[in-house]
Design an enzyme around this catalytic site. Structure first.
Site, PDB file in Angstrom:
ATOM      1  N   SER A  85     -12.980  -1.595   1.453  1.00  0.00           N
ATOM      2  CA  SER A  85     -12.664  -0.209   1.841  1.00  0.00           C
ATOM      3  C   SER A  85     -13.443   0.233   3.079  1.00  0.00           C
ATOM      4  CB  SER A  85     -12.901   0.746   0.661  1.00  0.00           C
ATOM      5  OG  SER A  85     -12.362   0.202  -0.512  1.00  0.00           O
TER       6      SER A  85
ATOM      7  N   HIS B 164      -6.992  -0.995   1.364  1.00  0.00           N
ATOM      8  CA  HIS B 164      -6.059  -0.170   0.584  1.00  0.00           C
ATOM      9  C   HIS B 164      -6.042   1.234   1.158  1.00  0.00           C
ATOM     10  CE1 HIS B 164      -9.285   1.938  -1.739  1.00  0.00           C
ATOM     11  NE2 HIS B 164      -9.961   0.916  -1.275  1.00  0.00           N
TER      12      HIS B 164
END
Lengths: 74, 248
Positions: B128, B151
């Protein structure tokens, strides 16, 4: 306003039973150490927070060592 | 089999010495000193190492079960490294599950803006918000088994505080995408594709890149370990010095 960008589920990150941290940070010889207070005025080193690799080789900074908390607290 | 040894009761143990130095030496260190041996000579290192672990903690203090890297620790350290003439290079080691978007981007921006040579190494995971931090160095490495999860912010990311609009999160996400695109070889379009891929993550959409996948996508420069990262850093320092010599 805070946005967390993490693959960890929210309930895992924010789960809490007791929100008070058992640790405290002290600064000594240019390094910041995270310690867990044990007896009065003493603490057990939990973590070294420094970018100087030499600090990690100091025997007196090794996690588990007892240290006096009378040093400067931050 | 070991013989049961006699254990003296606690009150019979010698009292700890008076703490004068603030730090108690280990018994092994004491015994070395008793035998008259000198301390290991300390050589000043020209490379400092920054480890980014657990959650990157930003505006909110996370509950204590989280292992965190706090940006109020990291940023002054980076400023001190930038200012110290004895430090020539910085190795950034990442094993992070992401965290606060602004704190992560702040750390990444400081690393990008540093005049010292920087090399990053993703060990374990750089997920992330760890992705922009990993690409912020001059050169990046990933361990063969390390993973990076890409993501969308709005699905797995969590929003605390005031009501957020969809557009706001979209803007936050664009900041991350633009940073990664600018500082690595991946295109915005490909990064978005990876971000919104379905079928790879159970709870979410997105992609998990393992070791060389991250290199093939152009996100990371090379697969390697700490040895490779340090020799690359020494190379970069050498190149920088040669360049400075030409100028002067």
């Amino acid at each position: 306003m805070s946005v967390l960008y993490t693959p960890l589920p929210l309930e895992l990150v924010m789960f809490t039973e007791d929100s008070t941290s058992p640790y405290q940070d002290i600064a000594i010889d240019g390094a910041t150490l995270t310690v867990q207070p044990t007896a009065t005025g003493m603490g057990k080193i939990v973590r070294i927070n420094s970018t100087n690799p030499d600090h990690y080789l100091k025997p007196e900074f090794q996690p588990g060592q007892q240290i006096s908390l009378s040093k400067l607290q931050i | 089999m070991h013989k049961m040894e006699h254990i003296s009761p606690p009150q019979a143990q010698p009292k700890p010495r008076k703490q004068t130095q603030g730090v108690r030496k280990t018994d092994s260190t004491e015994s070395i000193k008793e035998f008259g041996q000198v301390d290991v000579p300390t050589v000043q290192t020209n490379i400092h190492c920054l480890t980014i672990i657990g959650q990157i903690e930003g505006h909110l203090i996370l509950p204590p079960q989280n292992k965190t890297t706090k940006y109020e620790h990291i940023i002054p350290q980076l400023v001190a490294i930038e200012q110290n003439p004895d430090i020539e290079g910085l190795l950034i080691i990442l094993n992070t599950v992401g965290g606060d978007v602004e704190a992560g981007l702040a750390i990444a921006e400081i690393i990008v803006g540093m005049s010292k040579s920087t090399v990053s190494l993703v060990l374990g995971g750089g997920h992330s918000i760890g992705v922009p931090v990993a690409v912020s160095a001059d050169y990046s490495f990933i361990a063969e088994t390390a993973t990076m999860t890409i993501h969308p912010i709005r699905l797995a990311g969590l929003v605390i505080g005031v009501p957020q609009t969809y557009e706001y999160l979209d803007k936050m996400q664009d900041r991350v995408i633009r940073f990664v695109e600018k500082h690595s070889d991946i295109s915005t379009q490909r990064f978005r594709e990876l971000m919104f891929q379905t079928g790879e993550l159970t709870r979410d959409i997105g992609t998990v890149l393992v070791g060389k996948d991250a290199v093939e996508e152009g996100l990371i420069n090379a697969v390697g370990g700490v040895g490779g990262a340090l020799s690359k850093l020494q190379d970069l320092i050498k190149q920088r010095k040669e360049k400075e010599d030409v100028i002067h």
